[in-house]
Design a protein around this motif. Structure first.
Motif, short mmCIF file in Angstrom:
data_model
loop_
_atom_site.label_atom_id
_atom_site.label_comp_id
_atom_site.label_asym_id
_atom_site.label_seq_id
_atom_site.Cartn_x
_atom_site.Cartn_y
_atom_site.Cartn_z
N LEU A 135 0.83 -1.21 0.00
CA LEU A 135 0.00 0.00 0.00
C LEU A 135 0.86 1.26 0.00
CD1 LEU A 135 -2.83 -1.10 2.46
CD2 LEU A 135 -3.01 -0.77 -0.02
N ARG A 136 1.91 1.26 0.79
CA ARG A 136 2.77 2.46 0.82
C ARG A 136 3.45 2.68 -0.53
NH1 ARG A 136 2.97 5.20 5.39
NH2 ARG A 136 2.40 4.16 7.33
N ILE B 178 2.09 1.90 -3.45
CA ILE B 178 1.05 2.46 -4.32
C ILE B 178 0.78 3.93 -3.97
CG2 ILE B 178 -1.40 2.32 -4.97
CD1 ILE B 178 -1.18 -0.74 -4.47
N LEU B 179 0.79 4.23 -2.66
CA LEU B 179 0.52 5.59 -2.20
C LEU B 179 1.71 6.52 -2.45
CD1 LEU B 179 -1.17 4.71 1.20
CD2 LEU B 179 -2.30 5.85 -0.72
N GLU C 73 -4.10 -5.06 17.15
CA GLU C 73 -5.41 -4.39 17.25
C GLU C 73 -6.51 -5.26 16.67
OE1 GLU C 73 -6.56 -0.38 16.56
OE2 GLU C 73 -4.46 0.27 16.53
N PRO D 265 -5.33 1.93 -3.67
CA PRO D 265 -5.36 3.35 -3.30
C PRO D 265 -4.45 4.25 -4.14
CG PRO D 265 -3.85 2.21 -1.83
CD PRO D 265 -4.38 1.17 -2.80
N PHE E 222 -7.78 0.40 3.66
CA PHE E 222 -6.80 0.88 2.67
C PHE E 222 -7.39 2.03 1.85
CE2 PHE E 222 -8.42 -0.45 -1.43
CZ PHE E 222 -9.31 -1.46 -1.11
N ALA F 20 -7.30 5.17 3.92
CA ALA F 20 -5.92 5.68 3.88
C ALA F 20 -5.66 6.44 2.57
CB ALA F 20 -4.93 4.52 4.04
N GLY F 21 -6.05 5.85 1.46
CA GLY F 21 -5.79 6.46 0.16
C GLY F 21 -6.57 7.75 -0.04
N ARG G 96 -5.10 10.54 2.12
CA ARG G 96 -3.85 11.03 1.55
C ARG G 96 -4.12 11.90 0.32
NH1 ARG G 96 0.34 10.42 -1.84
NH2 ARG G 96 2.36 10.68 -0.85
N ALA H 12 -11.23 -2.81 14.31
CA ALA H 12 -10.11 -1.87 14.37
C ALA H 12 -9.83 -1.34 12.96
CB ALA H 12 -8.88 -2.58 14.92
N ASP I 105 -7.48 -0.09 10.11
CA ASP I 105 -6.08 -0.04 9.72
C ASP I 105 -5.97 0.85 8.49
OD1 ASP I 105 -3.44 -0.32 9.20
OD2 ASP I 105 -3.52 -2.43 8.63
N LEU J 62 -3.17 2.75 7.94
CA LEU J 62 -1.75 3.12 7.94
C LEU J 62 -1.49 4.32 8.85
CD1 LEU J 62 -1.07 2.71 4.11
CD2 LEU J 62 -0.59 1.06 5.91
N LYS K 38 -3.47 6.71 9.79
CA LYS K 38 -4.24 7.93 9.60
C LYS K 38 -5.64 7.81 10.22
CE LYS K 38 -1.95 9.72 5.49
NZ LYS K 38 -0.80 10.20 6.28
#
Lengths: 222, 222
Positions: A50-51, A53-54, A73, B152, B179, B182-183, B186, B200, B202, B204, B206
């Motif tokens: 994912l990072r 792609i981001l 979590e 993303p 995800f 997150a995208g 961002r 939970a 996730d 990343l 944010k």
């Protein structure tokens, strides 16, 4: 595949040269039968994808720590700070597979140049290889960190031919990870899938040039 | 968050407007308690991420079919051709969540512009929305297919402001997928996480601007 054209063998690290058995034991000793290590590894890979792609790079050590927190979590686990630290430290103290050292020695004796190419950070890779006494076999320890994105990005694989000054088709890339086999094939390496468990390969429909069950088998063939 | 600045609400589709309950039933009827749907969805996402990193686009319908095959191989399941077809077809016949239609109506009544933005192919999205009688609510059905990469990736999110001619900070993007949250964050949208299960998040590291348990809750707030 004409073996005479192979000049260098480049290895993935996690799951290919080193196994997760010792880390699994650490996790079991802390959380019992909860599948923490599976979830952790899955999250670690997912976060690295994912990072990439981001376009939002983080060091793999940070990704590994954040993936542990995310896995905990989701599984509703609370670790003590020293338990968390002990698990993280486990990535620097993995055991190589039993045949790794002997296989590397044999390949080096045949005059093949050896390197590793991993998503691990330079710190993680250097510590792990030194701890295991394997550092000396590799003329290069190449980390995705150099291009600030992760496998299977073509930019990561490009580090090997650039550093070794050998064209991709003369490099045999070895990995136990399906996404890595897919990326290496697409990049243009010769690719060997290390299939220790007889599992199904998911390399997005692509087939490796060869499949071995252990590094010993590979070292006997080259 | 100043709600007066929100001009458009853009929705993710799978897991956000539509649930997987009916598809889970289909899978259970064929393979029993084997967690096929979980593995299938995981593989579908993983393949979309990997192909985006590899720069190797495939239509989402093809990705969905290949992900089913990969999931079956890993689980050592063999489907009959008609079973495979029936499962695939399930992606075109998902059920919207019970509150989806009413929530969309309420948001439209408030004068908000509505759109979807999904990894699904145009064929998959049009068929699904028409089948469910929801197509009319959306002035745009935006597919990642237009930029030949998947969320993303920022390029996918960029479709919404470009098409609606509304700046990202005046768009509220709603998704149940971490995800995707997150995208979208961002990229610069206002983001609402739809958390139906109290799980939970996730994303990343944010945090979304808001969290709701259902689309009804969202429609009451805007």
């Amino acid at each position: 595949m004409n073996e005479e054209t192979i000049e260098a063998v480049v290895f993935d690290v996690y799951g290919t040269l080193f196994g997760f058995g010792r880390l699994a034991e650490r996790a079991r000793a802390i959380v019992g039968d909860v599948p923490l290590l599976d979830r952790w590894r899955t999250k670690q890979l997912e976060h690295s994808f994912l990072r990439t792609i981001l376009g939002e790079y983080e060091d793999f050590w940070v990704i590994t720590a954040q993936a542990l927190d995310a896995a905990c979590e989701q599984l509703e686990l609370e670790l003590l700070p020293e338990e968390r630290e002990h698990l993280l430290q486990g990535w620097l103290e993995l055991d190589p597979f039993p045949e790794t050292a002997m296989a590397l020695e044999r390949l080096a004796e045949r005059g093949l140049r050896l390197a590793v190419l991993s998503n691990g950070s330079p710190m993680m890779l250097e510590q792990l290889l030194r701890m295991a006494g394997l550092r000396e076999w590799f003329e290069a320890v190449l980390s995705a960190d150099a291009v600030r994105r992760y496998k299977p990005s073509p930019a990561v694989y490009a580090l090997a031919p650039a550093h070794l000054v050998v064209p991709p088709e003369r490099i045999l890339f070895c990995s136990a990870n399906g996404f890595d086999v897919a990326g290496a094939l697409r990049y243009g390496f010769r690719v060997c899938w290390v299939d220790r468990t007889g599992s199904a390969l998911d390399a997005l429909g692509k087939q490796p040039h060869r499949t071995v069950q252990s590094l010993t088998e590979l070292s006997e063939q080259l």
